[in-house]
Design an enzyme around this catalytic site. Structure first.
Site, PDB file in Angstrom:
ATOM      1  CG  ASP A  75      26.149  -2.306 -14.032  1.00 19.69           C
ATOM      2  OD1 ASP A  75      26.553  -1.164 -14.304  1.00 19.69           O
ATOM      3  OD2 ASP A  75      25.262  -2.533 -13.188  1.00 19.69           O
ATOM      4  CG  LEU A  76      30.753  -0.317  -9.920  1.00 16.48           C
ATOM      5  CD1 LEU A  76      31.880  -1.255  -9.513  1.00 16.48           C
ATOM      6  CD2 LEU A  76      31.247   1.129  -9.892  1.00 16.48           C
ATOM      7  CG  ASP A  77      26.774   1.823  -9.273  1.00 10.58           C
ATOM      8  OD1 ASP A  77      27.565   1.814  -8.323  1.00 10.58           O
ATOM      9  OD2 ASP A  77      26.738   2.746 -10.116  1.00 10.58           O
TER      10      ASP A  77
ATOM     11  CB  THR B 270      26.916   1.294  -5.131  1.00  3.05           C
ATOM     12  OG1 THR B 270      27.067   0.518  -6.306  1.00  3.05           O
ATOM     13  CG2 THR B 270      28.229   1.402  -4.407  1.00  3.05           C
TER      14      THR B 270
ATOM     15  CE  LYS C 293      18.028  -1.467  -8.442  1.00  2.00           C
ATOM     16  NZ  LYS C 293      17.727  -2.854  -8.054  1.00  2.00           N
TER      17      LYS C 293
ATOM     18  CB  SER D  46      29.981   1.447 -14.595  1.00  2.00           C
ATOM     19  OG  SER D  46      29.308   2.296 -13.702  1.00  2.00           O
ATOM     20  CB  ALA D  47      25.702   4.634 -16.205  1.00  2.12           C
TER      21      ALA D  47
ATOM     22  CE  LYS E 119      25.476   0.466 -18.416  1.00  2.00           C
ATOM     23  NZ  LYS E 119      25.757  -0.219 -17.144  1.00  2.00           N
TER      24      LYS E 119
ATOM     25  CD  GLU F  76      23.763  -3.472 -16.726  1.00  2.00           C
ATOM     26  OE1 GLU F  76      22.994  -3.363 -15.745  1.00  2.00           O
ATOM     27  OE2 GLU F  76      24.475  -2.548 -17.122  1.00  2.00           O
ATOM     28  CG  ASP F  77      22.048  -3.887 -11.172  1.00  2.00           C
ATOM     29  OD1 ASP F  77      22.704  -3.317 -12.069  1.00  2.00           O
ATOM     30  OD2 ASP F  77      21.566  -3.277 -10.201  1.00  2.00           O
TER      31      ASP F  77
HETATM   32  C1  BG6 Z   1      24.664   3.575 -12.576  1.00  2.00           C
HETATM   33  C2  BG6 Z   1      23.648   3.427 -11.468  1.00  2.00           C
HETATM   34  O1  BG6 Z   1      25.592   2.535 -12.477  1.00  2.00           O
HETATM   35  O2  BG6 Z   1      25.339   4.812 -12.497  1.00  2.00           O
HETATM   36  C3  BG6 Z   1      22.689   4.608 -11.472  1.00  2.00           C
HETATM   37  O3  BG6 Z   1      22.922   2.222 -11.631  1.00  2.00           O
HETATM   38  C4  BG6 Z   1      23.479   5.913 -11.417  1.00  2.00           C
HETATM   39  O4  BG6 Z   1      21.825   4.503 -10.380  1.00  2.00           O
HETATM   40  C5  BG6 Z   1      24.495   5.962 -12.558  1.00  2.00           C
HETATM   41  O5  BG6 Z   1      22.613   7.026 -11.511  1.00  2.00           O
HETATM   42  C6  BG6 Z   1      25.358   7.216 -12.516  1.00  2.00           C
HETATM   43  O6  BG6 Z   1      26.179   7.150 -11.388  1.00  2.00           O
HETATM   44  P1  BG6 Z   1      26.998   8.361 -10.772  1.00  2.00           P
HETATM   45  O7  BG6 Z   1      27.849   7.688  -9.721  1.00  2.00           O
HETATM   46  O8  BG6 Z   1      27.823   8.945 -11.873  1.00  2.00           O
HETATM   47  O9  BG6 Z   1      26.005   9.314 -10.215  1.00  2.00           O
HETATM   48 MG    MG Z   2      23.810  -1.554 -12.159  1.00  2.00          MG
END
Ligand code: BG6
Ligand code: MG
Length: 220
Positions: A8-10, A16, A44, A113-114, A144, A168-169
Site C-alpha cells: 500500500d502507499l499512504d 501521507t 484509511k 493503492s486506492a 478496499k 497495509e496500514d
Molecule cells: C488511500 C488513503 O491510500 O487513498 C485514503 O489511505 C485516500 O485516505 C485514498 O482517501 C484515495 O486517495 P486520493 O489520493 O485518490 O484522494
Molecule cells: Mg494506507
C-alpha cells in the site's frame, strides 16, 4: 521461490495519511462536522468518494451532487498542496532497505493503492522504479475492503494470491488482503490492525530472516 510483495502507499511507504487527515478534517469542519481519530482509521485505505460519503453520514448531512463534486476536488487540491512539497525525506523508515532486499532476492514488487495520486507521490519521493507494476485508484472500480486492487496486482505479476504478501496500514486494506487469500502484514498499531496475519510498528522491525520465511511460506 518467487512471491509478490504488494505495498500500500499512504501510511506504508510515505506518511501521507497525515495529509489526508488534515485535508478531510478541514473539509469536515467547514461543514460543521467533527470526527474522531478512531473514525479517521475508517477513512484509511478508503477511496476519495467513499471517504466523503462516510464523513457526510457521520454528520447526518445530505448535499447535492454538484456540491459533492466540488468538495471532493477542494479536498484534493488541499492534499495536492501538501504533496507538492514532498521529497525522499518523507519515505517511512527502512522502506528502501526492505524494497532493495526484495529486489536482491528477485521477488516481485507491486503497488496496491486506492489513491489516484499514487504515481505523482512515487515520482516525488523517487521510488517509482522499484515497482514492477502499479495498481492505483485510477485502475480500480471497487474500494478496499474489496480485494480488487490486490488481485489485479497479482494478476499483472502472474503470481497466485496465496503467493502474495500485502503490507497495509489500514483496517480496510488488511481485510482486502485477507479476502484475497493473501498474507496480510499490518504496519502500525496492533490494536487497530489485529485482523492481520503479522503486525509490525514499522519496517525497522522487519528483518531479513522474516523476509526469508515469507518467501518460503504460502497462505493457508
Ligand atoms: C488511500 C488513503 O491510500 O487513498 C485514503 O489511505 C485516500 O485516505 C485514498 O482517501 C484515495 O486517495 P486520493 O489520493 O485518490 O484522494
Ligand atoms: Mg494506507
Amino acid at each position: 521461490m518467487k512471491k509478490a510483495f504488494i505495498f500500500d502507499l499512504d501510511g506504508v511507504i510515505v506518511d501521507t495519511a497525515k495529509y489526508h487527515f488534515l485535508a478531510w478534517q478541514n473539509l469536515a469542519s467547514s461543514l460543521g462536522i467533527s470526527f474522531s481519530s478512531a473514525q479517521n482509521e475508517q477513512l484509511k485505505g478508503v477511496s476519495r468518494i467513499r471517504s466523503l460519503e462516510k464523513i457526510l453520514e457521520w454528520g447526518n448531512k445530505t448535499i447535492s451532487e454538484e456540491e459533492f463534486t466540488r468538495l471532493m476536488s477542494e479536498k484534493n487540491e488541499e492534499y495536492l498542496e501538501y504533496i507538492s512539497k514532498m521529497d525522499a525525506t518523507e519515505i517511512l523508515p527502512d522502506v528502501p532497505r526492505v524494497l532493495d532486499l526484495l529486489i536482491s532476492k528477485e521477488q516481485a514488487i507491486a503497488l496496491g493503492s486506492a489513491s489516484k495520486n499514487a504515481r505523482v507521490i512515487l515520482d516525488k519521493v523517487g521510488l517509482r522504479d522499484k515497482f514492477q507494476t502499479i495498481v492505483d485508484g485510477t485502475n480500480v472500480s471497487k474500494a478496499k475492503p474489496d480485494p480488487e486492487v490486490f488481485l489485479i496486482g497479482a494478476q499483472e505479476l502472474d503470481i497466485s494470491p496465496e503467493d502474495c504478501i500485502v503490507f497495509e496500514d489500514s483496517v480496510a486494506g488488511i481485510q482486502a488482503a485477507n479476502i484475497a487469500n493473501m498474507i496480510s502484514i499490518g504496519i502500525g498499531d496492533a490494536k487497530v490492525l489485529h485482523e492481520a496475519d503479522y503486525i509490525f510498528k514499522d519496517f525497522t522491525e522487519i528483518k531479513e530472516e522474516f523476509i526469508n520465511t515469507l518467501v518460503k511460506t504460502q497462505k493457508v
